[in-house]
Design a protein around this motif. Structure first.
Motif, PDB file in Angstrom:
ATOM      1  N   GLY A  98       0.816  -1.213   0.000  1.00 35.96           N
ATOM      2  CA  GLY A  98       0.000   0.000   0.000  1.00 35.96           C
ATOM      3  C   GLY A  98       0.849   1.262   0.000  1.00 35.96           C
ATOM      4  N   GLY A  99       0.129   2.386  -0.163  1.00 30.72           N
ATOM      5  CA  GLY A  99       0.799   3.682  -0.251  1.00 30.72           C
ATOM      6  C   GLY A  99       1.451   4.085   1.056  1.00 30.72           C
ATOM      7  N   MET A 100       0.770   3.807   2.158  1.00 31.60           N
ATOM      8  CA  MET A 100       1.317   4.227   3.454  1.00 31.60           C
ATOM      9  C   MET A 100       2.610   3.478   3.761  1.00 31.60           C
ATOM     10  SD  MET A 100       0.857   6.379   5.814  1.00 31.60           S
ATOM     11  CE  MET A 100       2.180   6.521   7.005  1.00 31.60           C
ATOM     12  N   ASN A 174      -5.290  15.169  -0.940  1.00 26.57           N
ATOM     13  CA  ASN A 174      -5.817  14.927   0.398  1.00 26.57           C
ATOM     14  C   ASN A 174      -5.074  15.879   1.331  1.00 26.57           C
ATOM     15  OD1 ASN A 174      -6.613  13.980   2.866  1.00 26.57           O
ATOM     16  ND2 ASN A 174      -5.864  11.892   2.601  1.00 26.57           N
ATOM     17  N   ASP A 202       2.704  11.037  -4.537  1.00 31.79           N
ATOM     18  CA  ASP A 202       1.701  10.085  -4.037  1.00 31.79           C
ATOM     19  C   ASP A 202       0.485  10.174  -4.963  1.00 31.79           C
ATOM     20  OD1 ASP A 202      -0.401   8.840  -2.670  1.00 31.79           O
ATOM     21  OD2 ASP A 202       0.350   9.439  -0.702  1.00 31.79           O
ATOM     22  N   TYR A 205      -5.040   9.095  -5.556  1.00 31.05           N
ATOM     23  CA  TYR A 205      -6.351   9.410  -6.139  1.00 31.05           C
ATOM     24  C   TYR A 205      -6.297   9.659  -7.638  1.00 31.05           C
ATOM     25  CZ  TYR A 205      -7.353   9.747  -1.242  1.00 31.05           C
ATOM     26  OH  TYR A 205      -7.472   9.426   0.085  1.00 31.05           O
ATOM     27  N   THR A 232      -1.141   3.155  -5.036  1.00 30.69           N
ATOM     28  CA  THR A 232      -1.891   2.217  -4.197  1.00 30.69           C
ATOM     29  C   THR A 232      -3.130   1.708  -4.926  1.00 30.69           C
ATOM     30  OG1 THR A 232      -3.153   1.956  -2.143  1.00 30.69           O
ATOM     31  CG2 THR A 232      -3.131   4.160  -3.108  1.00 30.69           C
ATOM     32  N   ARG A 242      -4.304  -4.173   0.831  1.00 27.44           N
ATOM     33  CA  ARG A 242      -3.045  -3.506   1.188  1.00 27.44           C
ATOM     34  C   ARG A 242      -1.987  -3.729   0.100  1.00 27.44           C
ATOM     35  NH1 ARG A 242      -4.434  -0.263   2.968  1.00 27.44           N
ATOM     36  NH2 ARG A 242      -2.698   0.453   4.228  1.00 27.44           N
TER      37      ARG A 242
HETATM   38  C1  LIG Z   1      -2.784  10.618  -0.105  1.00 30.22           C
HETATM   39  C2  LIG Z   1      -2.832   9.253   0.472  1.00 30.22           C
HETATM   40  N1  LIG Z   1      -1.746   8.477   0.399  1.00 30.22           N
HETATM   41  C3  LIG Z   1      -1.730   7.231   0.899  1.00 30.22           C
HETATM   42  C4  LIG Z   1      -2.834   6.718   1.532  1.00 30.22           C
HETATM   43  C5  LIG Z   1      -2.735   5.353   2.135  1.00 30.22           C
HETATM   44  O1  LIG Z   1      -3.052   4.407   1.217  1.00 30.22           O
HETATM   45  P1  LIG Z   1      -2.900   2.861   1.507  1.00 30.22           P
HETATM   46  O2  LIG Z   1      -4.238   2.370   1.912  1.00 30.22           O
HETATM   47  O3  LIG Z   1      -2.452   2.320   0.223  1.00 30.22           O
HETATM   48  O4  LIG Z   1      -1.874   2.685   2.570  1.00 30.22           O
HETATM   49  C6  LIG Z   1      -3.993   7.479   1.634  1.00 30.22           C
HETATM   50  C7  LIG Z   1      -5.186   6.934   2.310  1.00 30.22           C
HETATM   51  O5  LIG Z   1      -6.081   7.604   2.715  1.00 30.22           O
HETATM   52  C8  LIG Z   1      -3.989   8.778   1.090  1.00 30.22           C
HETATM   53  O6  LIG Z   1      -5.055   9.576   1.185  1.00 30.22           O
END
Ligand SMILES: Cc1ncc(COP(=O)(O)O)c(C=O)c1O
Length: 388
Positions: A98-100, A174, A202, A205, A232, A242
């Protein structure tokens, strides 16, 4: 008692936990960036998962290479070329959980305590928490409706600031909902290349535009030598798997894959193969337009309710995609102070301050239009307006 690490004490944590825990019973939530469950492709996944478990448990249920299952990596490389017009070399892309996680791996790979990170102000709360936990100095660069103010970053860099990287969310940001315009994209690449600053892009979206207008080129496609893209599948597929990717300079990507051996070692094989099978069958091309139409109509419902209930008192951003609008309260109102009464009245939102590294945001708040049913925005905004 136990003595916790310095990095464990960071102020955004409580906010994120509140969002992830979900709203209190009966409340209408405009808090989290949760994808709408109506977009989850349960029927297709039912068939795919059954097939994977039956035919290849030795892959789907087994450990995988840290860089990702080879066929999944190939799929992601092809997809990157198809959607962004540039093909990453195999060593320029790795699979993440995932992105996080990608943000966390970047922190581990690039940040020593005291290093500087530049971010958009405001920006994603999860990223700010990760940078705080890495004990970085976070410098906020202002944004406007055209995205990051690149001239403001240029001034900082010319005054001697040396961030390890700049973290940006170019599309439907975001929390602001704003998108970085094309001229600024080109200027940003040129600026960061000149100053040797890595851009972390990132694209959570990016594929969630409301209409079919040609999307802007990703920063990575414009400058793969200076951009690390964090992608992601959470918003276009489902967060439950994830799964994400990192694409960028091979030496950075290699560090991320090495750092992954200290977190979960590899992204789950089942989720990797689910995404690959779903994608290779062409389902994304059918599913994503449906999801985009759903969020577009949610935004229209929210925008109409905002206009009706708050048009004379508040202003808000006009997103062209994604999940969020950023609302500015009337002079003197405080989004933190209002929250308890709003929750009491049965509506939730995220106050502005957690989206800033420094002070700021009390006059602002984030509204999500991803999660409620379309017919609920009227009532949610009415409840908020009554509290205001
Ligand atoms: C800008 C941004 N980056 C990353 C994420 C996290 O994404 P992931 O669920 O892939 O960890 C989010 C989730 O809200 C997000 O808004």
């Amino acid at each position: 008692m136990y003595e916790f690490a310095r990095r464990a004490q960071n102020r955004g944590a409580a906010e994120l936990a509140t969002i992830l825990a979900g709203p209190p019973p009966g409340a209408l939530s405009m808090s989290g960036g949760f994808p709408n469950p109506a977009t989850f492709p349960t029927a297709d996944l039912d068939e795919i998962v059954a097939r994977l478990l039956r035919d290849e448990p030795g892959v789907a249920l087994q450990y995988a290479p840290s860089e990702g299952i080879p066929s999944v990596r190939e799929y992601l490389i092809d997809r990157q070329e198809r959607l962004q017009g540039r093909r990453p070399e195999p060593e320029a892309l790795t699979v993440t959980s995932g992105g996080m996680e990608c943000i966390a791996l970047l922190c581990q790979s690039l940040l020593d305590p005291g290093d500087t990170v530049a971010v958009e102000a405001p920006t994603y709360l999860g990223a700010l928490m990760a940078f705080a936990a890495a004990e970085a100095e976070v410098v906020g660069i202002p944004m406007d409706a055209s995205g990051l103010v690149v001239d403001a970053l240029a001034e900082r860099l010319e005054a001697g600031a040396r961030p390890k990287f700049l973290y940006v969310i170019p599309e439907y940001q975001n929390p602001s909902g704003w998108t970085l315009e094309l001229d600024r994209r080109n200027a940003l690449i040129e600026l960061c290349r000149r100053h040797g600053v890595l851009i972390v892009e990132d694209v959570a979206y990016r594929e969630m535009a409301f209409d079919d207008a040609t999307s802007l080129p990703s920063l990575w496609s414009l400058g793969p030598d200076v951009v690390l893209q964090a992608g992601t599948f959470s918003k276009i597929f489902c967060p439950g798997v994830r799964l994400g990717w990192a694409a960028g300079p091979a030496n950075v990507v290699a560090q991320l894959a090495a750092a992954k051996q200290l977190t979960d070692q590899c992204a789950g094989g089942l989720g990797q193969r689910m995404v690959e099978e779903y994608g290779r069958a062409g389902h994304f091309e059918r599913q994503i337009p449906r999801a985009r139409a759903l969020y577009a109509s949610h935004w229209r419902a929210l925008a109409a309710a905002l206009e009706r209930e708050l048009g004379d008192r508040c202003t808000w951003s006009e997103p062209t995609g994604g999940f969020f609008t950023w609302l500015t309260l009337p002079e003197g109102s405080d989004s933190v102070a209002l929250r308890a009464a709003a929750t009491e009245a049965g509506v939730t939102y995220v106050p502005g301050p957690p989206f800033y590294a420094a002070d700021g945001g009390r006059g602002e708040l984030r509204l999500s239009f991803s999660h409620l049913a379309e017919g609920e925005y009227d009532e949610a905004v009415r409840r908020f307006a009554s509290v205001l």
